[in-house]
Design an enzyme around this catalytic site. Structure first.
Site, PDB file in Angstrom:
ATOM      1  N   TYR A 166      23.637  39.790  37.185  1.00 37.36           N
ATOM      2  CA  TYR A 166      22.720  40.472  36.273  1.00 37.36           C
ATOM      3  C   TYR A 166      21.277  40.036  36.507  1.00 37.36           C
ATOM      4  O   TYR A 166      21.011  38.919  36.963  1.00 37.36           O
ATOM      5  CB  TYR A 166      23.119  40.204  34.822  1.00 37.36           C
TER       6      TYR A 166
ATOM      7  N   ARG B 269      38.232  45.013  38.828  1.00 39.63           N
ATOM      8  CA  ARG B 269      37.374  46.180  39.024  1.00 39.63           C
ATOM      9  C   ARG B 269      35.900  45.807  38.956  1.00 39.63           C
ATOM     10  O   ARG B 269      35.048  46.452  39.569  1.00 39.63           O
ATOM     11  CB  ARG B 269      37.683  47.268  37.998  1.00 39.63           C
TER      12      ARG B 269
ATOM     13  N   ARG C 151      58.553  43.477  47.805  1.00 42.28           N
ATOM     14  CA  ARG C 151      57.136  43.817  47.908  1.00 42.28           C
ATOM     15  C   ARG C 151      56.660  44.585  46.672  1.00 42.28           C
ATOM     16  O   ARG C 151      55.640  45.259  46.705  1.00 42.28           O
ATOM     17  CB  ARG C 151      56.893  44.643  49.183  1.00 42.28           C
ATOM     18  N   ARG C 152      57.427  44.458  45.585  1.00 40.56           N
ATOM     19  CA  ARG C 152      57.119  45.210  44.359  1.00 40.56           C
ATOM     20  C   ARG C 152      56.885  44.295  43.157  1.00 40.56           C
ATOM     21  O   ARG C 152      56.993  44.726  42.010  1.00 40.56           O
ATOM     22  CB  ARG C 152      58.288  46.152  44.034  1.00 40.56           C
TER      23      ARG C 152
ATOM     24  N   CYS D 168      39.047  43.970  33.035  1.00 37.24           N
ATOM     25  CA  CYS D 168      38.280  43.668  34.259  1.00 37.24           C
ATOM     26  C   CYS D 168      39.227  43.187  35.346  1.00 37.24           C
ATOM     27  O   CYS D 168      39.371  43.829  36.376  1.00 37.24           O
ATOM     28  CB  CYS D 168      37.202  42.638  33.958  1.00 37.24           C
TER      29      CYS D 168
ATOM     30  N   HIS E 198      28.832  41.470  40.710  1.00 35.01           N
ATOM     31  CA  HIS E 198      27.421  41.670  40.399  1.00 35.01           C
ATOM     32  C   HIS E 198      26.772  40.452  39.736  1.00 35.01           C
ATOM     33  O   HIS E 198      27.418  39.679  39.038  1.00 35.01           O
ATOM     34  CB  HIS E 198      27.222  42.899  39.505  1.00 35.01           C
TER      35      HIS E 198
ATOM     36  N   ASN F   4      37.658  33.108  36.175  1.00 37.46           N
ATOM     37  CA  ASN F   4      38.813  33.915  36.555  1.00 37.46           C
ATOM     38  C   ASN F   4      39.605  33.288  37.696  1.00 37.46           C
ATOM     39  O   ASN F   4      40.835  33.277  37.686  1.00 37.46           O
ATOM     40  CB  ASN F   4      38.373  35.322  36.966  1.00 37.46           C
TER      41      ASN F   4
END
Length: 310
Positions: free
Chosen positions: A254, A211, A165-166, A185, A252, A222
């Protein structure tokens, strides 16, 4: 309808309907003319893509599969932070005169760390997934310590400790933020292995943590590149690709993208294309952008000259 289109449309509608508008607030990004770049944002967006059922290429508009693959290999395989190693120009805005983006992205993947729990047998297993890299890695006979970067560690553990799990990477390194031309990002991948009933092979899944994301410019880009990455790694460690779970802290749209998004999600989507990965490649470091292709990829009209906030 492509599932990727449905997920994208639902996410955009949710952001536009229920999101927070940042107009009037203090914001860092700005447009090329100096105007503040405000957004409508949602916190904690989570999207799931089952790669065993469908590859998530958007059909509302075309996503450049080979260019997306090129960028993820630039980070994960070449471990580069220089735009001259890329075929596209998406990073030019953040590069210095030498082409470097600082200690970001590929640079962090290249940093080696000490590990004690590496064995000769384990390195032999690792070599099956990364033969061209394995010959560079050795166990110190005195300390028993092996130096390995984050990508090699992922491949090592998936071949030797698949139910660990690492198995994860993280390139948001606070000590180096001052020397990054852009903070990462998409900053973390966590791999998790499961097994489907009746299947001999294990299933490779992953969580992509991000993030912040410009939904119009970068969402499917992505999703596609990390789906390609998951498929490549799965093939190299003899597993089946499973789910990619995409977690976005700040998703978001823009202010100058709102009308474009509304027109985009009003389009009629096409069926999902078929993703083809060269089945002959089993060394992660041997993949190239030419080893991926999409068959029967129909899309709506491409959107040109999308304004990008800086």
């Amino acid at each position: 309808m492509s599932k990727a289109d449905l997920i994208f449309r639902d996410m955009c509608e949710d952001i536009l309907t229920n999101g927070t508008d940042t107009r009037g607030q203090k914001v860092r990004p700005h447009w090329e003319d100096g105007t503040p770049a405000y957004t409508i944002k949602k916190f904690g967006v989570v999207n799931r893509y089952d790669l065993s059922k469908e590859f998530p290429l958007l059909t509302f508009r075309r996503t450049a599969l080979k260019s997306a693959t090129d960028e993820v290999l630039w980070i994960w395989q070449e471990k580069s932070n220089n735009i001259h190693d890329l075929h596209s120009h998406i990073w030019d805005e953040w590069a210095d005169e030498d082409g470097s983006i600082g200690k970001a992205y590929g640079y962090q993947m290249s940093v080696k760390h000490a590990y004690r729990d590496v064995t000769e047998e384990g390195l032999g297993n690792f070599a099956k997934a990364a033969a061209s890299e394995a010959e560079k890695i050795h166990i110190d006979p005195v300390t028993g310590i092996t130096m390995m970067d984050q990508v090699d560690r992922v491949l090592y553990d998936l071949t030797n400790n698949p139910f660990s799990r690492r198995i994860m990477t993280n390139i948001y390194v606070h000590a180096d933020l001052m020397e990054m031309n852009l903070y990462p990002c998409a900053y973390s991948m966590t791999f998790n292995v499961t097994q489907k009933p009746g299947h001999d092979k294990l299933t490779l899944n992953a969580v992509l943590n991000q993030r912040s994301q410009d939904v119009l410019a970068a969402n499917n880009w992505n999703v596609v590149q990390y789906s390609v990455l998951l498929c490549m790694i799965a093939q190299c460690v003899d597993m089946e690709p499973g789910e990619l779970v995409h977690v976005i802290a700040d998703a978001h749209i823009y202010d100058r993208h709102v009308d474009i998004i509304r027109e985009l999600i009003a389009r009629e989507p096409y069926p999902a294309p078929q993703f083809i990965l060269n089945p002959e490649v089993h060394d992660f470091y041997k993949f190239t952008r030419e080893d991926v292709r999409a068959e029967n990829y129909q899309t709506g009209e491409q959107i040109r000259n999308i304004p990008i906030a800086i």
